[in-house]
Design an enzyme around this catalytic site. Structure first.
Site, PDB file in Angstrom:
ATOM      1  CG  HIS A  39      17.049  46.148  29.666  1.00 57.31           C
ATOM      2  ND1 HIS A  39      16.297  46.662  28.641  1.00 57.31           N
ATOM      3  CD2 HIS A  39      18.355  46.334  29.290  1.00 57.31           C
ATOM      4  CE1 HIS A  39      17.100  47.129  27.689  1.00 57.31           C
ATOM      5  NE2 HIS A  39      18.356  46.935  28.055  1.00 57.31           N
ATOM      6  CG  HIS A  53       9.272  52.098  27.946  1.00 55.97           C
ATOM      7  ND1 HIS A  53      10.103  53.179  27.737  1.00 55.97           N
ATOM      8  CD2 HIS A  53       9.903  51.018  27.414  1.00 55.97           C
ATOM      9  CE1 HIS A  53      11.171  52.771  27.090  1.00 55.97           C
ATOM     10  NE2 HIS A  53      11.086  51.461  26.885  1.00 55.97           N
ATOM     11  CG  ASP A  71      10.501  42.954  26.922  1.00 55.24           C
ATOM     12  OD1 ASP A  71      11.161  42.454  26.003  1.00 55.24           O
ATOM     13  OD2 ASP A  71      10.968  43.761  27.734  1.00 55.24           O
TER      14      ASP A  71
HETATM   15  N1  ACO Z   1       3.191  46.628  36.687  1.00 60.15           N
HETATM   16  C1  ACO Z   1       2.611  47.276  37.712  1.00 60.15           C
HETATM   17  N2  ACO Z   1       2.944  48.524  38.083  1.00 60.15           N
HETATM   18  C2  ACO Z   1       3.881  49.138  37.368  1.00 60.15           C
HETATM   19  C3  ACO Z   1       4.516  48.542  36.283  1.00 60.15           C
HETATM   20  C4  ACO Z   1       4.148  47.236  35.949  1.00 60.15           C
HETATM   21  N3  ACO Z   1       4.707  46.605  34.942  1.00 60.15           N
HETATM   22  N4  ACO Z   1       5.413  49.387  35.765  1.00 60.15           N
HETATM   23  C5  ACO Z   1       5.336  50.495  36.498  1.00 60.15           C
HETATM   24  N5  ACO Z   1       4.428  50.353  37.478  1.00 60.15           N
HETATM   25  C6  ACO Z   1       4.069  51.324  38.496  1.00 60.15           C
HETATM   26  C7  ACO Z   1       5.089  51.259  39.627  1.00 60.15           C
HETATM   27  O1  ACO Z   1       4.728  50.334  40.609  1.00 60.15           O
HETATM   28  C8  ACO Z   1       5.097  52.684  40.113  1.00 60.15           C
HETATM   29  O2  ACO Z   1       3.949  52.872  40.898  1.00 60.15           O
HETATM   30  P1  ACO Z   1       4.009  53.806  42.220  1.00 60.15           P
HETATM   31  O3  ACO Z   1       4.410  55.161  41.703  1.00 60.15           O
HETATM   32  O4  ACO Z   1       2.650  53.704  42.751  1.00 60.15           O
HETATM   33  O5  ACO Z   1       5.076  53.203  43.081  1.00 60.15           O
HETATM   34  C9  ACO Z   1       4.924  53.496  38.831  1.00 60.15           C
HETATM   35  O6  ACO Z   1       4.205  52.634  37.931  1.00 60.15           O
HETATM   36  C10 ACO Z   1       6.234  53.937  38.192  1.00 60.15           C
HETATM   37  O7  ACO Z   1       7.047  52.761  38.008  1.00 60.15           O
HETATM   38  P2  ACO Z   1       8.614  52.710  38.072  1.00 60.15           P
HETATM   39  O8  ACO Z   1       9.040  51.303  38.288  1.00 60.15           O
HETATM   40  O9  ACO Z   1       9.112  53.746  39.043  1.00 60.15           O
HETATM   41  O10 ACO Z   1       8.950  53.204  36.618  1.00 60.15           O
HETATM   42  P3  ACO Z   1      10.377  53.172  35.948  1.00 60.15           P
HETATM   43  O11 ACO Z   1      10.367  54.201  34.907  1.00 60.15           O
HETATM   44  O12 ACO Z   1      11.438  53.221  36.983  1.00 60.15           O
HETATM   45  O13 ACO Z   1      10.440  51.704  35.355  1.00 60.15           O
HETATM   46  C11 ACO Z   1      10.021  49.843  34.025  1.00 60.15           C
HETATM   47  C12 ACO Z   1      10.152  51.364  34.047  1.00 60.15           C
HETATM   48  C13 ACO Z   1      11.243  49.225  34.675  1.00 60.15           C
HETATM   49  C14 ACO Z   1       9.945  49.397  32.583  1.00 60.15           C
HETATM   50  C15 ACO Z   1       8.746  49.438  34.794  1.00 60.15           C
HETATM   51  O14 ACO Z   1       7.607  49.929  34.133  1.00 60.15           O
HETATM   52  C16 ACO Z   1       8.666  47.945  34.989  1.00 60.15           C
HETATM   53  O15 ACO Z   1       9.227  47.430  35.950  1.00 60.15           O
HETATM   54  N6  ACO Z   1       7.968  47.193  34.059  1.00 60.15           N
HETATM   55  C17 ACO Z   1       7.947  45.770  34.143  1.00 60.15           C
HETATM   56  C18 ACO Z   1       9.246  45.188  33.562  1.00 60.15           C
HETATM   57  C19 ACO Z   1       9.323  45.315  32.073  1.00 60.15           C
HETATM   58  O16 ACO Z   1       8.375  45.053  31.358  1.00 60.15           O
HETATM   59  N7  ACO Z   1      10.510  45.709  31.598  1.00 60.15           N
HETATM   60  C20 ACO Z   1      10.785  45.842  30.184  1.00 60.15           C
HETATM   61  C21 ACO Z   1      10.841  47.292  29.778  1.00 60.15           C
HETATM   62  S1  ACO Z   1      11.101  47.467  28.040  1.00 60.15           S
HETATM   63  C22 ACO Z   1      12.716  46.990  27.831  1.00 60.15           C
HETATM   64  O17 ACO Z   1      13.581  47.239  28.651  1.00 60.15           O
HETATM   65  C23 ACO Z   1      13.056  46.244  26.663  1.00 60.15           C
END
Ligand code: ACO
Length: 377
Positions: free
Chosen positions: A222, A262, A313
């Protein structure tokens, strides 16, 4: 009542009716009270946007003046909370310190036990001013510097920079931070806001709700992601590796790249558009090109390779760094803004409250699973 099983992480579940924030994740639209974030970023201020979030409409000129006066008058923290800040271990991160201090503020709030709409507006007002002060004051204390008195003549953004640095901020720094605060002020049922609403719905108090929200915001999935982005850029700098090659290695190791992806946006996060522009502008103005250039190279690579977009972010990291802000203050600054949205949501929740208590799909051992005396196990 029939129950349906939600997907992991409650993806796609609509868990509340809310009139505060609207997101169209496919079109990349974010609007506070129906007002597009691009318009607010261009024309509004953090104070005006906070008023909009809390009251549902833009203030008239006298209402805005009055609101700003109230916020400036609320720049006061009980000395016992300052003493608490002094007593905390210097190993504590500013985000942990903020969580602890916000919890402690309730003891000294004259409305501590007033959970009415008006009481929560007053407490939200004080918390908005106090959170910014705590972040600035703790940063100075840990660096052995004196505490700077709040200046009621300054805007919220300018006063924060003043109390942080002890110098009058430039117009560019104030404007950049003010826009960043507008962009971060609310985001529907994100994890920290949902946590705040769950706590408020038990008829606990707003300080508890905001303390819980700060705990949720701190996580790297987050709000903590903005700090993780800058740490990645610093690592690239330290190792001397080419930025895209560095990120390729992380992807090969199946690591997530912070600041991308996201749950809701399937296209560009509209907040990232402004933060990218501000990062680029600061890079040009300051001549510190590497943070923006590296960020942009990484973004283009992740866009094309992983089909993931930068979120709020990603460019806030380089933007805040070029404003001279320490990396572990990035997530606290997120809270300095998000208190506006958290307050709006706590008040909205309590205006039409019902306990938030979902069910779990049980996947444990079958029932009845009998107790066995310890000597027979
Ligand atoms: N880098 C690489 N791969 C990613 C990323 C990333 N930043 N984000 C998503 N993916 C991939 C996952 O590995 C997954 O791949 P798979 O299906 O092959 O396993 C797929 O995309 C879906 O990802 P999830 O983590 O299941 O997506 P979710 O909706 O649960 O998570 C989140 C969203 C937490 C924002 C995720 O994209 C992430 O972890 N990003 C990095 C952390 C981040 O930047 N957080 C800030 C978000 S904005 C905020 O809260 C203010």
């Amino acid at each position: 009542m029939t129950t349906a099983t939600a997907g992991k992480g409650l993806e796609g579940i609509v868990a509340a009716n809310s009139g505060i924030c609207w997101i169209d994740g496919d079109a990349g639209v974010l609007a506070y009270r129906g007002m597009d974030i691009h318009e607010l970023a261009e024309h509004s201020t953090f104070e005006e946007t906070t008023y909009l979030l809390w009251n549902g409409k833009l203030p008239t000129a006298p209402q805005l003046e009055e609101f700003k006066k109230h916020l400036a008058a609320a720049r006061r923290i009980d000395v016992r909370v300052i003493d608490l800040l002094r007593s905390l271990p210097t190993t504590g991160t500013p985000m942990e310190v903020l969580r602890t201090a916000v919890s402690a503020l309730s003891f000294y709030d004259s409305d501590e036990y007033d959970n009415t709409h008006e009481g929560n507006v007053r407490k939200g007002n004080r918390l908005t001013s106090q959170i910014a002060m705590i972040v600035a004051i703790y940063d100075r204390l840990r660096k052995g510097k004196n505490i700077i008195e709040a200046d009621p003549s300054l805007s919220h953004a300018a006063n924060f920079l003043w109390m942080l640095n002890g110098e009058r901020p430039s117009e560019t720094a104030t404007k950049t931070l003010d826009i960043a605060l507008i962009l971060h002020a609310d985001h529907e049922l994100n994890a920290s806001t949902f946590a705040a609403r769950v706590i408020a719905a038990t008829l606990s108090d707003i300080h508890s709700a905001i303390t819980g929200a700060i705990g949720a915001l701190k996580g790297p999935l987050h709000g903590g992601a903005n700090e993780a982005v800058m740490r990645l850029l610093y690592d690239i700098d330290k190792t001397g590796k080419e930025p895209v090659e560095y990120v390729k290695d992380l992807i090969a190791k199946k690591q997530k790249i912070m600041g991308f992806g996201h749950r809701v946006y399937k296209t560009e996060d509209p907040r990232a558009t402004h933060l990218r522009r501000m990062s680029e502008q600061l890079s040009r103005d300051s001549g510190q090109h590497k943070w923006y250039d590296w960020s942009r190279a990484i973004e283009l690579y992740i866009n094309s390779e992983k089909k993931l977009n930068a979120n709020v972010d990603f460019y806030s990291a380089s933007t805040y760094t070029m404003l001279g802000i320490d990396v572990d203050l990035f997530t606290p600054i997120f809270a300095v803004s998000r208190i506006a949205g958290w307050t709006a949501h706590v008040i909205e929740q309590l205006d039409d409250n019902r306990l938030i208590r979902p069910r779990a799909e049980y996947i444990g051992p079958g029932y009845p699973n009998h107790w066995v005396p310890v000597e027979n196990r």
